[in-house]
Design an enzyme around this catalytic site. Sequence first.
Site, PDB file in Angstrom:
ATOM      1  N   GLY A  94       7.778   4.156   2.699  1.00 49.77           N
ATOM      2  CA  GLY A  94       7.065   5.472   2.875  1.00 49.77           C
ATOM      3  C   GLY A  94       6.212   5.650   4.231  1.00 49.77           C
ATOM      4  N   GLY A 115       9.704   2.741  -0.318  1.00 53.02           N
ATOM      5  CA  GLY A 115      10.151   3.781  -0.444  1.00 53.02           C
ATOM      6  C   GLY A 115      12.082   3.832  -0.678  1.00 53.02           C
ATOM      7  N   GLU A 164       5.222  -5.192  -0.573  1.00 53.48           N
ATOM      8  CA  GLU A 164       4.014  -4.899  -0.634  1.00 53.48           C
ATOM      9  C   GLU A 164       2.939  -5.694  -0.616  1.00 53.48           C
ATOM     10  OE1 GLU A 164       6.918  -1.526  -1.375  1.00 53.48           O
ATOM     11  OE2 GLU A 164       6.614  -3.601  -2.130  1.00 53.48           O
ATOM     12  N   ASP A 168       5.743  -0.346  -5.894  1.00 54.96           N
ATOM     13  CA  ASP A 168       5.701   0.980  -6.791  1.00 54.96           C
ATOM     14  C   ASP A 168       6.917   1.817  -6.697  1.00 54.96           C
ATOM     15  OD1 ASP A 168       5.315   1.628  -3.932  1.00 54.96           O
ATOM     16  OD2 ASP A 168       4.166   3.402  -4.455  1.00 54.96           O
TER      17      ASP A 168
END
Length: 348
Positions: free
Chosen positions: A66, A115, A138, A146
Amino acid sequence: MTTDELIVRREGVAGYLTLNRPKAIHALTQAMDHAMTEALLEWRTDDAIHAVIIDHSEGRGFCSGGDINLLRNSALNDGGVSGLQFFYEEYQLNHLLMTYPKPVIAFMDGITMGGGVGISQPAKFRVATENTRFAMPETGIGLFPDVGGGWHLSRLPGRIGQYLALTGARLDGAECLWTGLATHYLPCDALAEAKSRIEQGHEPVQVLAALSVTPPSARIEAHAVQIAKYFASDRYEDILASLDADGSDWALKELAALRTKSPQTCKVALRQLHDSLECADFAENMAMEYRIAARVLTRPDFAEGVRALIVDKTNDPKWDPATPEEVSDDLIASIFAPLPADQEWKPL
């Protein structure tokens, strides 16, 4: 909404969402998320569209993640407001893909991280190639796995999901197929033919089966027993202790890798994967992940992790709390606590 960063087009009975930020390895921006959502909503009730293909234009894609710069600027400058808006809409896109009534085919031909995992794992068909490099890295930047990572990783066999979430290990295409993260393995020079046949109206399941090849052996398989044993606990300190006690080269290499990760993020990830298995559906999982995002975005580790690994590239993050023992149960509980009713995440 249209954007140069995403090419939306129709070819035959297929709708294409082609990521087009090659210099950023097709990392997702807010405009890209909007454009994908808009196209998917339009195609959902369009009888002329039988399938949706997600791929990338030139470069080392699929999708590297992302918009980390937006998120870090938000954490530092606006109290996380714009970053949370990004997460809210990205998670709605993830959920839309997960519940989409038409077959979605994601061609993970290249780097697939963060992402990129979020827009490929919900697809009914996930195609890996010899170029695939899959990871949820992450813990290295103080965020958390996520975009549905809690759901997808927790449902892998043999604690492989916990291993990937904690270590950020990179899997190749053969390993993605072996773990179930990919449904098919095709040589990259067969992708154009696969897409052409899908455009012509052939069933994706038959097309991909016909063009699949036997991948190389999956390297992770050699360590599957060790992963299941040493990553068995949902308590982070237990995992570190078991690796330390083993003392083999493999265990010590994994232990050294974990020592560089955010202790807060590692504890969050273990709780996240544990709790995801108790979620009734993907929407409940995404609501949980949004609560986590609302807290960790503005905690010290995220801005510091991005500084050390991406901005300054010094690879010397100063985590806060600095050790697993200092990450209290109360802190983790506060990160997972419900938000005020008017701030909770909801699907489209």
